[in-house]
Design a protein around this motif. Structure first.
Motif, mmCIF file in Angstrom:
data_model
loop_
_atom_site.group_PDB
_atom_site.id
_atom_site.type_symbol
_atom_site.label_atom_id
_atom_site.label_comp_id
_atom_site.label_asym_id
_atom_site.label_seq_id
_atom_site.Cartn_x
_atom_site.Cartn_y
_atom_site.Cartn_z
ATOM 1 N N SER A 98 97.812 -59.741 7.352
ATOM 2 C CA SER A 98 96.601 -60.554 7.495
ATOM 3 C C SER A 98 95.851 -60.557 6.166
ATOM 4 O O SER A 98 95.601 -59.507 5.580
ATOM 5 C CB SER A 98 95.709 -59.999 8.612
ATOM 6 O OG SER A 98 95.365 -58.651 8.353
ATOM 7 N N ILE A 147 97.443 -50.790 18.067
ATOM 8 C CA ILE A 147 96.549 -51.196 16.988
ATOM 9 C C ILE A 147 97.285 -51.546 15.693
ATOM 10 O O ILE A 147 97.179 -52.667 15.187
ATOM 11 C CB ILE A 147 95.524 -50.076 16.681
ATOM 12 C CG1 ILE A 147 94.622 -49.800 17.895
ATOM 13 C CG2 ILE A 147 94.694 -50.436 15.453
ATOM 14 C CD1 ILE A 147 93.563 -50.850 18.147
ATOM 15 N N TRP A 148 98.027 -50.590 15.159
ATOM 16 C CA TRP A 148 98.510 -50.723 13.779
ATOM 17 C C TRP A 148 99.525 -51.843 13.608
ATOM 18 O O TRP A 148 99.606 -52.456 12.539
ATOM 19 C CB TRP A 148 99.097 -49.400 13.281
ATOM 20 C CG TRP A 148 98.831 -49.197 11.815
ATOM 21 C CD1 TRP A 148 99.679 -49.426 10.772
ATOM 22 C CD2 TRP A 148 97.606 -48.736 11.239
ATOM 23 N NE1 TRP A 148 99.065 -49.141 9.582
ATOM 24 C CE2 TRP A 148 97.783 -48.715 9.835
ATOM 25 C CE3 TRP A 148 96.370 -48.346 11.759
ATOM 26 C CZ2 TRP A 148 96.783 -48.303 8.952
ATOM 27 C CZ3 TRP A 148 95.377 -47.938 10.885
ATOM 28 C CH2 TRP A 148 95.595 -47.928 9.512
ATOM 29 N N LYS A 200 99.370 -54.634 15.172
ATOM 30 C CA LYS A 200 98.765 -55.884 15.632
ATOM 31 C C LYS A 200 97.711 -56.452 14.681
ATOM 32 O O LYS A 200 97.225 -57.562 14.897
ATOM 33 C CB LYS A 200 98.119 -55.670 17.006
ATOM 34 C CG LYS A 200 99.116 -55.380 18.119
ATOM 35 C CD LYS A 200 98.394 -55.182 19.436
ATOM 36 C CE LYS A 200 99.367 -54.978 20.589
ATOM 37 N NZ LYS A 200 100.133 -56.198 20.886
ATOM 38 N N LEU A 201 97.317 -55.707 13.654
ATOM 39 C CA LEU A 201 96.214 -56.139 12.811
ATOM 40 C C LEU A 201 96.666 -56.668 11.454
ATOM 41 O O LEU A 201 95.833 -56.860 10.569
ATOM 42 C CB LEU A 201 95.222 -54.980 12.606
ATOM 43 C CG LEU A 201 94.428 -54.549 13.846
ATOM 44 C CD1 LEU A 201 93.498 -53.406 13.508
ATOM 45 C CD2 LEU A 201 93.631 -55.720 14.421
ATOM 46 N N ASP A 222 93.732 -51.259 4.483
ATOM 47 C CA ASP A 222 94.134 -51.082 5.883
ATOM 48 C C ASP A 222 93.078 -50.304 6.662
ATOM 49 O O ASP A 222 92.888 -50.532 7.862
ATOM 50 C CB ASP A 222 95.496 -50.385 5.964
ATOM 51 C CG ASP A 222 96.655 -51.324 5.665
ATOM 52 O OD1 ASP A 222 96.439 -52.554 5.647
ATOM 53 O OD2 ASP A 222 97.784 -50.834 5.463
ATOM 54 N N ARG A 255 90.719 -52.901 7.684
ATOM 55 C CA ARG A 255 91.234 -53.682 8.815
ATOM 56 C C ARG A 255 91.054 -52.923 10.125
ATOM 57 O O ARG A 255 90.727 -53.510 11.162
ATOM 58 C CB ARG A 255 92.715 -54.014 8.600
ATOM 59 C CG ARG A 255 92.976 -55.069 7.523
ATOM 60 C CD ARG A 255 94.471 -55.356 7.434
ATOM 61 N NE ARG A 255 94.773 -56.436 6.504
ATOM 62 C CZ ARG A 255 95.035 -56.266 5.200
ATOM 63 N NH1 ARG A 255 95.019 -55.047 4.684
ATOM 64 N NH2 ARG A 255 95.301 -57.303 4.431
ATOM 65 N N ALA A 310 88.713 -54.008 13.569
ATOM 66 C CA ALA A 310 89.203 -54.121 14.946
ATOM 67 C C ALA A 310 88.067 -53.985 15.958
ATOM 68 O O ALA A 310 88.183 -54.440 17.101
ATOM 69 C CB ALA A 310 90.271 -53.066 15.220
ATOM 70 N N ALA A 367 88.037 -59.095 14.402
ATOM 71 C CA ALA A 367 89.343 -58.625 14.844
ATOM 72 C C ALA A 367 90.280 -59.752 15.246
ATOM 73 O O ALA A 367 91.487 -59.718 14.968
ATOM 74 C CB ALA A 367 89.174 -57.653 16.020
ATOM 75 N N LEU A 402 92.294 -61.233 12.565
ATOM 76 C CA LEU A 402 93.376 -60.384 12.067
ATOM 77 C C LEU A 402 94.544 -60.358 13.032
ATOM 78 O O LEU A 402 95.697 -60.498 12.640
ATOM 79 C CB LEU A 402 92.880 -58.944 11.858
ATOM 80 C CG LEU A 402 91.804 -58.707 10.792
ATOM 81 C CD1 LEU A 402 91.419 -57.236 10.795
ATOM 82 C CD2 LEU A 402 92.259 -59.136 9.425
ATOM 83 N N ALA A 403 94.218 -60.148 14.311
ATOM 84 C CA ALA A 403 95.261 -59.887 15.297
ATOM 85 C C ALA A 403 95.702 -61.123 16.071
ATOM 86 O O ALA A 403 96.779 -61.133 16.655
ATOM 87 C CB ALA A 403 94.780 -58.836 16.292
#
Length: 325
Positions: free
Chosen positions: A70, A274-275, A277-278, A306, A309, A313, A318, A321-322
């Motif tokens: 992202s 989380i990690w 998906k962002l 990161d 990011r 979230a 968020a 990003l995701a």
């Protein structure tokens, strides 16, 4: 210039990684001395290198990223360098002065999904820095997922989920009280009469750190305790939710509950939830104990962008990003 368009990079001579082979080996020898291992918690010339090279000193477990990266667009505001804060001596200190005089490694500010300030003093944009207690939010976020899904009831006692603590004072500690760091028990981290919880081998916090379940400090007294021995020895001082007392023991307990309920290690859960998906640029990693526990109370290591990011979230940014809420 560079400052108005993108990050302020560290000068090569200031990089903590800019060390000769002999110096790298010397730092490794330093921290492998049991007498010095406890010192990895505190700023020093040695820890400036260690905090971006933690995998040289502790076992680690990868947290994998996924998908396209992202993009974080830049909208740099150079005036942030001049922003001042008042320190404990009531002196005004600017961001520039802070970078010049304090043991800071890097700083990033994001507003509205854009990077408005990104500055490195001793590390590179690709270096993964130890988060220390910022790591705590990872396990509590995973617990929030499990609570939302009806898999954890925070009104139940801790021993409901960690049965090895049944018959101890943890029968009287609600999960929510541990989450809020208000369990009312002894063995705190910063609230002892003498500030030696992390350095005195007789303190409960240290004793837990010396077990194979944690392993961040040496068992200098050769007690050979298990984490359950230490936690079962804790006693109540006052009712739960009466006083906030910061204590990583609470986070350790929360992380074990998360792993038990999900039947997965914390590093896999963080990757899945989380990690991956962002749109992270890099994998991250946790420190793990000699017995394999994910050390989610201090052990995440990630790059600066990161890290930003991850913080995003929890904001309206968020979704950008995701691609999901």
């Amino acid at each position: 210039g560079r400052e108005s368009q993108g990050p302020i990079l560290a000068s090569p001579e200031n990089l903590s990684s800019n060390r000769s082979l002999a110096e790298v080996l010397e730092v490794s020898t330093f921290f492998n001395d049991p007498a010095n291992k406890v010192k990895i918690q505190f700023p020093s010339d040695e820890t400036q290198f260690a905090w971006v090279n933690i995998s040289k000193y502790y076992p680690t477990a990868q947290v994998e990223r996924g998908g396209a990266v992202s993009e974080l667009p830049y909208a740099i505001d150079p005036s942030i360098s001049s922003i001042e804060y008042r320190n404990k001596k009531q002196e005004w200190v600017s961001v520039d002065e802070h970078f010049a005089t304090k043991p800071i490694d890097a700083m990033i500010v994001v507003k509205g999904g854009k990077i408005v300030y990104e500055r490195y003093r001793t590390m590179r944009p690709t270096d993964k820095h130890l988060w220390f207690s910022v790591s705590k939010i990872t396990g509590s976020t995973m617990l929030a997922f499990l609570e939302h899904e009806g898999k954890v009831d925070v009104s139940k006692p801790v021993s409901h989920y960690l049965i090895e603590l049944k018959g101890s004072v943890w029968d009287t500690v609600k999960v929510e009280e541990a989450l809020d760091m208000a369990n009312g028990l002894n063995g705190t981290e910063h609230d002892e009469e003498e500030q030696n919880s992390r350095t005195d081998p007789d303190q409960i916090w240290y004793r837990r750190g010396a077990t194979s379940a944690v392993g961040i400090v040496p068992d200098v007294c050769k007690r050979g305790e298990d984490w359950t021995d230490v936690l079962r020895s804790m006693e109540r001082k006052y009712p739960g939710h009466q006083i906030f007392e910061y204590n990583s023991i609470n986070t350790f307990v929360m992380n074990r509950i998360v792993e038990r309920v999900a039947d997965k290690p914390l590093y896999e859960l963080l990757s899945e939830r989380i990690w991956s998906k962002l749109g992270m640029e890099h994998d991250t990693f946790y420190m793990v104990s000699p017995s394999g526990n994910t050390l989610g109370f201090m052990g995440i290591n990630a790059t600066l962008r990161d890290t930003a990011r991850f913080g995003m979230a929890f904001t309206p940014s968020a979704e950008g990003l995701a691609g999901e809420k």
